[in-house]
Scaffold this motif. Sequence first.
Motif, short mmCIF file in Angstrom:
data_model
loop_
_atom_site.label_atom_id
_atom_site.label_comp_id
_atom_site.label_asym_id
_atom_site.label_seq_id
_atom_site.Cartn_x
_atom_site.Cartn_y
_atom_site.Cartn_z
N MET B 1 0.85 -1.19 0.00
CA MET B 1 0.00 0.00 0.00
C MET B 1 0.89 1.24 0.00
SD MET B 1 -3.13 0.92 2.52
CE MET B 1 -3.98 -0.39 1.73
N THR B 2 0.53 2.23 -0.77
CA THR B 2 1.35 3.45 -0.90
C THR B 2 1.26 4.29 0.36
OG1 THR B 2 0.75 3.48 -3.23
CG2 THR B 2 1.79 5.45 -2.34
N GLU B 3 2.42 4.74 0.89
CA GLU B 3 2.41 5.65 2.03
C GLU B 3 1.95 7.01 1.53
OE1 GLU B 3 3.35 3.78 5.35
OE2 GLU B 3 4.12 5.80 5.52
N HIS B 4 0.99 7.60 2.19
CA HIS B 4 0.68 8.96 1.78
C HIS B 4 1.39 9.90 2.74
CE1 HIS B 4 -2.87 10.15 4.48
NE2 HIS B 4 -2.55 8.96 4.86
N LYS B 5 1.90 10.99 2.17
CA LYS B 5 2.92 11.74 2.86
C LYS B 5 2.42 12.87 3.74
CE LYS B 5 6.29 10.69 -0.75
NZ LYS B 5 5.39 9.79 -1.47
N GLY B 6 1.19 13.33 3.52
CA GLY B 6 0.76 14.53 4.23
C GLY B 6 0.39 14.23 5.67
N TRP B 7 0.69 15.19 6.56
CA TRP B 7 0.28 15.05 7.96
C TRP B 7 -1.17 15.47 8.13
CZ3 TRP B 7 0.80 12.85 12.37
CH2 TRP B 7 0.36 13.45 13.56
N THR B 8 -1.52 16.64 7.52
CA THR B 8 -2.89 17.13 7.64
C THR B 8 -3.72 16.83 6.41
OG1 THR B 8 -2.33 19.29 6.73
CG2 THR B 8 -2.15 19.03 9.12
N SER B 9 -3.13 16.27 5.38
CA SER B 9 -3.87 16.09 4.13
C SER B 9 -4.01 14.62 3.78
CB SER B 9 -3.14 16.82 3.00
OG SER B 9 -1.85 16.28 2.82
N THR B 10 -4.99 14.36 2.92
CA THR B 10 -5.14 13.03 2.35
C THR B 10 -4.75 13.13 0.88
OG1 THR B 10 -7.41 13.43 1.65
CG2 THR B 10 -7.08 12.58 3.88
N ASP B 11 -4.67 11.98 0.22
CA ASP B 11 -4.31 12.01 -1.20
C ASP B 11 -5.33 12.85 -1.98
OD1 ASP B 11 -3.18 8.56 -1.25
OD2 ASP B 11 -2.16 10.43 -0.70
N ASP B 75 -10.49 16.20 5.24
CA ASP B 75 -11.09 15.28 6.21
C ASP B 75 -11.71 16.06 7.37
OD1 ASP B 75 -8.30 13.89 8.20
OD2 ASP B 75 -9.14 15.90 8.11
#
Lengths: 63, 136
Positions: B1-11, B75
């Motif tokens: 599964m791809t790591e998504h990088k944002g702390w406050t954001s989603t892809d 979110d």
Amino acid sequence: MRNRIRVLRAERNWTQAELAKRAAVSRQTVNAIETGRFDPSLPLAFTLSRLFGKPIEEIFDPE
Amino acid sequence: MTEHKGWTSTDRDRRSQTMTVVWSLIWAGGFLLANTAIKKEWITGDAGVVAATALVVFLGIGWVYAYVRYLSHADELVRKVQLEAMAVALSVGFLVGFASLLLESGGILEARPTSMVLAMIAGYIAATLVGHRRYS
């Protein structure tokens, strides 16, 4: 609200990022829920329930 | 599964977040350019000033659309932080605005709309930072 998110996540070897991706929320949201700083909405609670395969009452414990 | 990088954001919301920033810069640049052009009389006459103002408003509508779209993709925690920040911005703007009017009535200073706008911007930025810090 107390919860067992961290324990359930650890049982499945999921990082916060992985759980966040599965639940379609940000890592900050996962962290805030785990630390009790933020209570999830009902739809998100149901999503977490589905992801962990546990009833909501087994995940969250109102203080 | 791809790591998504944002702390406050989603892809999903990262693109709309970027577009909000882009439109903010476009609008701010348009405003500064129009304001400079009017003050330096590069644009003259009522028709020219109205046209420049209409262009800035049009760019602002693009920015508002981008921001609303970002909020719809964000979110629930980000939406909560943004809602609280907007409440603070509105409240601070009102307070500063009406305080300025009272001070103007007393002959102490001249009330300027700029003061209220700057106060709203400062209130929004501060509340956003405090909100994200509170939930981190």
